[in-house]
Design an enzyme around this catalytic site. Structure first.
Site, PDB file in Angstrom:
ATOM      1  N   LYS A  68     -12.966 -78.822   1.163  1.00  0.00           N
ATOM      2  CA  LYS A  68     -12.883 -79.476  -0.191  1.00  0.00           C
ATOM      3  C   LYS A  68     -13.460 -80.783  -0.298  1.00  0.00           C
ATOM      4  O   LYS A  68     -14.220 -81.260  -1.379  1.00  0.00           O
ATOM      5  CB  LYS A  68     -12.042 -78.673  -0.742  1.00  0.00           C
ATOM      6  CG  LYS A  68     -12.274 -77.408  -1.398  1.00  0.00           C
ATOM      7  CD  LYS A  68     -10.433 -76.774  -1.473  1.00  0.00           C
ATOM      8  CE  LYS A  68     -10.498 -75.480  -2.008  1.00  0.00           C
ATOM      9  NZ  LYS A  68      -9.005 -74.932  -2.055  1.00  0.00           N
ATOM     10  N   GLN A 116      -2.680 -76.379  -2.902  1.00  0.00           N
ATOM     11  CA  GLN A 116      -3.807 -75.449  -2.293  1.00  0.00           C
ATOM     12  C   GLN A 116      -2.147 -74.127  -1.796  1.00  0.00           C
ATOM     13  O   GLN A 116      -1.495 -75.032  -1.355  1.00  0.00           O
ATOM     14  CB  GLN A 116      -4.386 -76.430  -0.413  1.00  0.00           C
ATOM     15  CG  GLN A 116      -4.863 -74.988   0.469  1.00  0.00           C
ATOM     16  CD  GLN A 116      -6.051 -74.521  -0.785  1.00  0.00           C
ATOM     17  OE1 GLN A 116      -7.139 -75.119  -0.884  1.00  0.00           O
ATOM     18  NE2 GLN A 116      -6.479 -73.054  -0.074  1.00  0.00           N
ATOM     19  N   ASP A 168      -7.522 -76.614 -10.541  1.00  0.00           N
ATOM     20  CA  ASP A 168      -7.980 -74.489  -9.987  1.00  0.00           C
ATOM     21  C   ASP A 168      -8.198 -73.608 -11.374  1.00  0.00           C
ATOM     22  O   ASP A 168      -8.116 -72.733 -10.915  1.00  0.00           O
ATOM     23  CB  ASP A 168      -6.796 -74.326  -9.789  1.00  0.00           C
ATOM     24  CG  ASP A 168      -7.274 -74.858  -8.065  1.00  0.00           C
ATOM     25  OD1 ASP A 168      -8.544 -74.408  -7.460  1.00  0.00           O
ATOM     26  OD2 ASP A 168      -6.478 -74.770  -6.847  1.00  0.00           O
TER      27      ASP A 168
HETATM   28  N1  GUN Z   1      -6.022 -70.656  -1.337  1.00  0.00           N
HETATM   29  C1  GUN Z   1      -6.930 -69.808  -1.716  1.00  0.00           C
HETATM   30  N2  GUN Z   1      -7.758 -69.503  -2.374  1.00  0.00           N
HETATM   31  C2  GUN Z   1      -7.324 -70.634  -3.994  1.00  0.00           C
HETATM   32  C3  GUN Z   1      -8.063 -71.334  -4.176  1.00  0.00           C
HETATM   33  O1  GUN Z   1      -8.876 -71.126  -4.941  1.00  0.00           O
HETATM   34  N3  GUN Z   1      -7.051 -72.750  -4.488  1.00  0.00           N
HETATM   35  C4  GUN Z   1      -6.613 -73.108  -4.365  1.00  0.00           C
HETATM   36  N4  GUN Z   1      -5.573 -74.218  -4.538  1.00  0.00           N
HETATM   37  N5  GUN Z   1      -5.541 -72.286  -3.145  1.00  0.00           N
HETATM   38  C5  GUN Z   1      -6.560 -71.459  -2.382  1.00  0.00           C
END
Ligand code: GUN
Length: 296
Positions: A54, A98, A121
């Site tokens: 990211k 995350q 998100d």
């Molecule tokens: N953990 C697994 N997939 C994701 C996601 O798309 N966003 C976040 N913040 N955590 C995750």
């Protein structure tokens, strides 16, 4: 005939090119640089890898990512205090926590603390509720990425029968919701299968478009897929592989070799949905920055 590969790598590359120009224009016109706070708690290897991806993607399009990395013993109070600061920071347009979080931290309380206008998100109940009733909101990145991957690969969705395998809050439930909305690029008939579904193959064989987000390798095998179906594999599973330097390789939830011989189109793992998830996070962050500065 060989199945068309639904290449998230290709679609994401094209979208990020467009976004890079958009970010440059935004900065030239208004001096605004979109800012994304990236919060990682602990040292889960998959989470570290996602966060690194990211941050790299942000740099690629000109978004300023601001890391906040903590040991696994961080208290919930400390995380909530940080979220309060980020909510109030005018240079931060998106907050990414995350997941998963360590056990001592209540995930739902943390997600609820994020200002919905910075919830890039799309996990806050306000955004999920707006999504359900078809209002404008931040859409969760993986489901939105699945929709964009299909549309930009030339797969029509309207009027088709979409079967979703999996009912998680971050993929199964939202992808079903997005695709049945009465909106262009959606308006599908949707069936959801899950661990409580007896004879799952009975349902998956009826799919024009089969979206698999079960979190388990080989959940969908060739006998469960209709000839000519479109298959999107959302799974990301690490399986041990001594021939790799890392000691593992990534596989999806679909038996790729078997299913690709029957499908008309299929997304690979890696290189399918994964890069789309990150791309939609960039998309939401840019949208948030634009909205914030238009409102100011
Ligand atoms: N953990 C697994 N997939 C994701 C996601 O798309 N966003 C976040 N913040 N955590 C995750």
């Amino acid at each position: 005939m060989a199945a068309q590969i639904l290449s998230g790598d290709d679609v994401a590359r094209q979208m990020r090119r467009e976004m890079k120009e958009e970010v440059a224009r935004l900065q030239a016109d208004s001096g605004v640089v979109p800012g994304l706070a990236v919060v990682l708690v602990g040292d889960n290897p998959a989470s570290i890898s996602y966060v690194t991806g990211k941050e790299k993607a942000c740099a690629e399009v000109g978004i300023r990512s601001v890391p906040h990395k903590f040991d696994a013993d961080l208290s919930e109070a400390a995380l909530l205090a940080l979220i309060g600061q980020l909510n109030a920071d005018p240079a931060i347009h998106g907050i990414l926590i995350q997941l998963p979080l360590p056990r001592q931290i209540d995930e739902s309380r943390v997600l609820l603390a994020i200002d919905p206008s910075k919830d890039v998100d799309g996990f806050h109940p306000v955004n999920l509720g707006k999504m359900l009733i078809g209002q404008e909101c931040f859409l969760p990145c993986t489901p939105h990425g699945v929709q964009q991957l299909l549309l930009r690969s030339g797969v029509p969705i309207e009027g088709r029968h979409v079967v979703v395998v999996g009912r998680s809050n971050i993929v199964g439930k939202p992808v079903a919701n997005i695709l049945f909305q009465k909106q262009p690029g959606a308006n599908a008939t949707v069936t959801i299968c899950h661990t409580g579904t007896p004879d799952m193959g009975y349902f998956t064989r009826q799919a024009d478009i089969l979206i698999v987000a079960a979190g388990r390798p080989n959940t969908v095998t060739a006998d469960m897929v209709r000839e000519g179906a479109v298959v999107v594999d959302v799974g990301v599973n690490r399986v041990p592989d001594a021939s790799r330097k890392s000691g593992f390789r990534l596989v999806g939830d679909v038996d790729y070799a078997g299913v690709s011989a029957k499908a008309s189109a299929i997304s690979p793992v890696p290189g399918g949905v994964g890069p789309m998830t990150i791309t939609m996070l960039l998309y939401n962050t840019i949208r948030s920055a634009k909205a914030f500065h238009q409102a100011a």
